[in-house]
Write an enzyme that holds these catalytic residues in place. Structure first.
Site, mmCIF file in Angstrom:
data_model
loop_
_atom_site.group_PDB
_atom_site.id
_atom_site.type_symbol
_atom_site.label_atom_id
_atom_site.label_comp_id
_atom_site.label_asym_id
_atom_site.label_seq_id
_atom_site.Cartn_x
_atom_site.Cartn_y
_atom_site.Cartn_z
ATOM 1 N N GLU A 1 0.774 -1.210 0.178
ATOM 2 C CA GLU A 1 -0.078 0.011 0.054
ATOM 3 C C GLU A 1 0.839 1.203 -0.011
ATOM 4 O OE1 GLU A 1 -2.478 -0.310 3.441
ATOM 5 O OE2 GLU A 1 -3.109 -2.091 2.761
ATOM 6 N N THR A 2 0.267 2.267 -0.647
ATOM 7 C CA THR A 2 1.152 3.680 -0.511
ATOM 8 C C THR A 2 0.043 4.636 0.031
ATOM 9 O OG1 THR A 2 2.327 3.181 -2.356
ATOM 10 C CG2 THR A 2 1.884 5.663 -1.936
#
Length: 306
Positions: A59-60
């Site tokens: 995830e970012t």
């Protein structure tokens, strides 16, 4: 949004600062690595997804101005496949580790975050001589469908049916994100798992789950209660080293089953299979589930975006 137009036909790229935070880690290059982009309000939706694809981590997270009253900051998180996720796990905890390290918080104590249309409490603790500790409230537990076809479930995970725990069905549990909790016979079975992504994704969708948390109750670390691996083929994550949005539901399930007290703080270990051992703290107090931990800012840089 996008690059700044210079003259009639030339676009000047914009420079986007970013950091990497190792979440649920006490030393660099352990825990779950999180790319984080602060002050992301000028980026459009396509750019957010493209940046997450560029970093190619589970995830970012992007920090934005809040749109709901009472929130300190708004968080949006995307997988490399472009799926937006709304659970409060390492994606959110890492953001608060960064905010504290960057001096962006006027005070510690009780704060709040806007996440997936909800405002959830956050507590930041500043112990003397130690990194800040962050505790995130998750949603109240919701217990969903069970999976009755043990043979198919085991096959989806590359295991035999005997590798699954006897007498405990796999069940979807949510504290903000719905994940399938799958009890294994022992830690060696957890380590042996080699999921078939498409087959597992089909089973998860049929059960109403997003990811799969395979766990056993014979952890490596003294003081931990469970040893887990997380697979999420429905959003393009092969395996995640530390998943707060799954550890919360697991603690809720263990409490409901009487495996841990209904009011307790426990540790769930994850990430050994990826060489990134992680310890996730979960506090259970009835329907209140909180995930806690710390982390380190390990890298900073600048990304060029057209």
């Amino acid at each position: 949004p996008g690059g700044q137009r210079i003259g009639q036909d030339r676009i000047m790229p914009i420079r986007v600062p970013f950091s990497f935070v190792d979440v649920f880690a006490s030393e660099p290059l352990t825990g779950n690595p999180l790319p984080l982009v602060p002050d992301a309000d000028g980026l459009d939706e396509a750019q957010l997804r493209a940046i997450a694809r560029e970093f190619n981590q589970s995830e970012t997270t992007f920090l934005l101005r809040p749109s709901l009253p009472g929130a300190t900051v708004r968080l949006r998180s995307f997988t490399p496949a472009g799926a937006e996720v709304g659970g409060a796990g390492h994606n959110a905890l890492g953001a608060w580790v960064w905010l504290e390290a960057a001096g962006r918080l006027d005070h510690a104590g009780n704060l709040a975050q806007e996440l997936a249309g909800r405002v959830l409490p956050v507590e930041v603790i500043r112990p003397a001589g130690k990194p800040a500790e962050v505790w995130l409230d998750q949603a109240s537990p919701r217990f969903g469908a069970t999976v009755g076809d043990r043979a198919e479930l085991a096959a989806c995970l590359g295991l035999a049916e005997r590798d699954l725990a006897d007498g405990e069905p796999a069940q979807v549990v949510s504290t903000g994100a719905a994940h399938l909790m799958v009890p294994a016979r022992d830690r060696t079975a957890v380590d042996r798992a080699a999921p078939e992504p498409a087959r597992l994704a089909a089973l998860l969708r049929g059960a109403g789950g997003e990811g799969c948390y395979l766990y056993s109750l014979d952890p490596v670390s003294a003081g931990a209660v469970a040893y887990a691996r997380f697979f999420n083929p429905t959003v393009g994550i092969a395996e995640d080293p530390a998943t707060g949005s799954a550890a919360g539901p697991l603690a809720a399930r263990l409490a409901a089953a009487g495996r841990i007290p209904r009011q307790a703080t426990v540790v769930i270990e994850q990430g050994h299979a990826l060489g990134r051992p992680s310890l996730i703290q979960v506090s259970v107090a009835g329907h209140r589930i909180r995930v806690g931990g710390s982390g380190l800012v390990v890298a900073e840089g600048m990304l060029t975006v057209a």
